[in-house]
Design a protein around this motif. Sequence first.
Motif, PDB file in Angstrom:
ATOM      1  N   LEU A 341       0.821  -1.211   0.000  1.00 37.81           N
ATOM      2  CA  LEU A 341       0.000   0.000   0.000  1.00 37.81           C
ATOM      3  C   LEU A 341       0.857   1.263   0.000  1.00 37.81           C
ATOM      4  O   LEU A 341       0.478   2.274  -0.604  1.00 37.81           O
ATOM      5  CB  LEU A 341      -0.938  -0.003   1.206  1.00 37.81           C
ATOM      6  CG  LEU A 341      -2.085  -1.034   1.140  1.00 37.81           C
ATOM      7  CD1 LEU A 341      -2.831  -1.077   2.465  1.00 37.81           C
ATOM      8  CD2 LEU A 341      -3.042  -0.693  -0.002  1.00 37.81           C
ATOM      9  N   GLU A 342       2.001   1.220   0.679  1.00 37.65           N
ATOM     10  CA  GLU A 342       2.887   2.376   0.693  1.00 37.65           C
ATOM     11  C   GLU A 342       3.255   2.806  -0.718  1.00 37.65           C
ATOM     12  O   GLU A 342       3.135   3.989  -1.083  1.00 37.65           O
ATOM     13  CB  GLU A 342       4.157   2.069   1.480  1.00 37.65           C
ATOM     14  CG  GLU A 342       4.000   2.057   2.972  1.00 37.65           C
ATOM     15  CD  GLU A 342       5.308   1.711   3.670  1.00 37.65           C
ATOM     16  OE1 GLU A 342       6.380   1.847   3.020  1.00 37.65           O
ATOM     17  OE2 GLU A 342       5.277   1.319   4.842  1.00 37.65           O
ATOM     18  N   THR A 343       3.731   1.880  -1.519  1.00 36.23           N
ATOM     19  CA  THR A 343       4.222   2.231  -2.858  1.00 36.23           C
ATOM     20  C   THR A 343       3.096   2.336  -3.881  1.00 36.23           C
ATOM     21  O   THR A 343       3.150   3.155  -4.779  1.00 36.23           O
ATOM     22  CB  THR A 343       5.288   1.245  -3.334  1.00 36.23           C
ATOM     23  OG1 THR A 343       4.797  -0.086  -3.191  1.00 36.23           O
ATOM     24  CG2 THR A 343       6.556   1.391  -2.553  1.00 36.23           C
ATOM     25  N   SER A 344       2.069   1.499  -3.749  1.00 31.12           N
ATOM     26  CA  SER A 344       0.985   1.564  -4.735  1.00 31.12           C
ATOM     27  C   SER A 344       0.202   2.862  -4.588  1.00 31.12           C
ATOM     28  O   SER A 344      -0.218   3.468  -5.576  1.00 31.12           O
ATOM     29  CB  SER A 344       0.052   0.361  -4.598  1.00 31.12           C
ATOM     30  OG  SER A 344      -0.586   0.339  -3.337  1.00 31.12           O
ATOM     31  N   GLN A 345       0.017   3.342  -3.357  1.00 34.54           N
ATOM     32  CA  GLN A 345      -0.673   4.608  -3.161  1.00 34.54           C
ATOM     33  C   GLN A 345       0.174   5.784  -3.604  1.00 34.54           C
ATOM     34  O   GLN A 345      -0.322   6.752  -4.184  1.00 34.54           O
ATOM     35  CB  GLN A 345      -1.049   4.758  -1.685  1.00 34.54           C
ATOM     36  CG  GLN A 345      -2.188   3.832  -1.265  1.00 34.54           C
ATOM     37  CD  GLN A 345      -2.451   3.848   0.226  1.00 34.54           C
ATOM     38  OE1 GLN A 345      -1.691   4.408   1.013  1.00 34.54           O
ATOM     39  NE2 GLN A 345      -3.536   3.205   0.642  1.00 34.54           N
ATOM     40  N   MET A 346       1.498   5.708  -3.372  1.00 36.54           N
ATOM     41  CA  MET A 346       2.385   6.740  -3.871  1.00 36.54           C
ATOM     42  C   MET A 346       2.341   6.807  -5.384  1.00 36.54           C
ATOM     43  O   MET A 346       2.375   7.883  -5.976  1.00 36.54           O
ATOM     44  CB  MET A 346       3.826   6.469  -3.409  1.00 36.54           C
ATOM     45  CG  MET A 346       4.055   6.704  -1.930  1.00 36.54           C
ATOM     46  SD  MET A 346       5.705   6.187  -1.399  1.00 36.54           S
ATOM     47  CE  MET A 346       6.722   7.180  -2.478  1.00 36.54           C
TER      48      MET A 346
END
Length: 349
Positions: A341-346
Amino acid sequence: MRVFFSEQHRLHFPQGELSGGELITPYERPSRVEYILRRLTERGFSDVEEPLPIDPVALHALCDAGYLRFLETAWDAWIAAGHRGEVIASSYPARRMQTNRPPRDIEGLAGYYALASETAITQGTWEAALSSAACAQSAANHVADGAGSAFALCRPPGHHATADMFGGYCFLNNAALAAERLREGGAARIAILDIDFHHGNGTQDIFYGRGDVFFGSIHGAPEDAFPYYSGFADEIGQGAGEGATLNIPLPPRTGYPVWSEALETLLGGIHRFSADALIVSLGVDAFEEDPISFFKLKSDDFKDAGRRIGKCKLPTVFCLEGGYAIEAIGINTVNVLEGFLETSQMART
């Protein structure tokens, strides 16, 4: 991220697993899910939903009709034959025996449809397997409808199940059902990334001859690890599927630096495949303290793995597979989801 979960998983709890020549309490047990649910709650994953019932048309399209009939009726037939314990296969069609004639006797039939003897069938196994598959299908529906990701908290797991065999604690192939649902939802090309310590032989077998589904797996070398007879690097698919299978078997004591390089290789393969959506067979038994594996990943490594997967920027369904260091399974599983979620949301901002 929405989580799909069914209490019916509790209906499957064999009391014995054949391991090392003795019956032990199975490594794959209901408490695995309790630790994951607890960690999800602690970390703010509050969107938890019951799955819709499994679509029987999709199930029959994926699986052999005789096999499904066996799973549905095995317990009743076993009890009717006078057996007192759980359904455990004891005889198999080996080399040069007949493999295309299912026996009438339930003991023979159990071996005909089994690929390993550690996996028992109980009174509630069929209902639990259906509910697990329903979680995967509902998660895929959610992503097909436009969500960026979903987590199917599947129990029993699925990646060892073929279209006509059970084993490795698996009965219905949840990841394969999710992939088929995404195909029906408009995704032309699906990638399945299997990061479980054990090779996803069932998923590979189902899609081995197809060119619309990429299957990539990091796992313990089959010379040393279950399921032993698949997962070699030279297995690359056949016919229309040639080149759509990528296996990276690794030796005992593999740590995260080597494992993460293998993950990057698989992610590169997914990118070249031009996948429209991703299924992750999320096993966390590569953990250093897992009792039935030999990789050496630490809990923080799973968060980094999730970050790397999130960089794919693909609609993603996670399906729970293995992980048997039970007190750490919640931390390790949720670490993958949080890293993702950290990278996909970024990537979306």
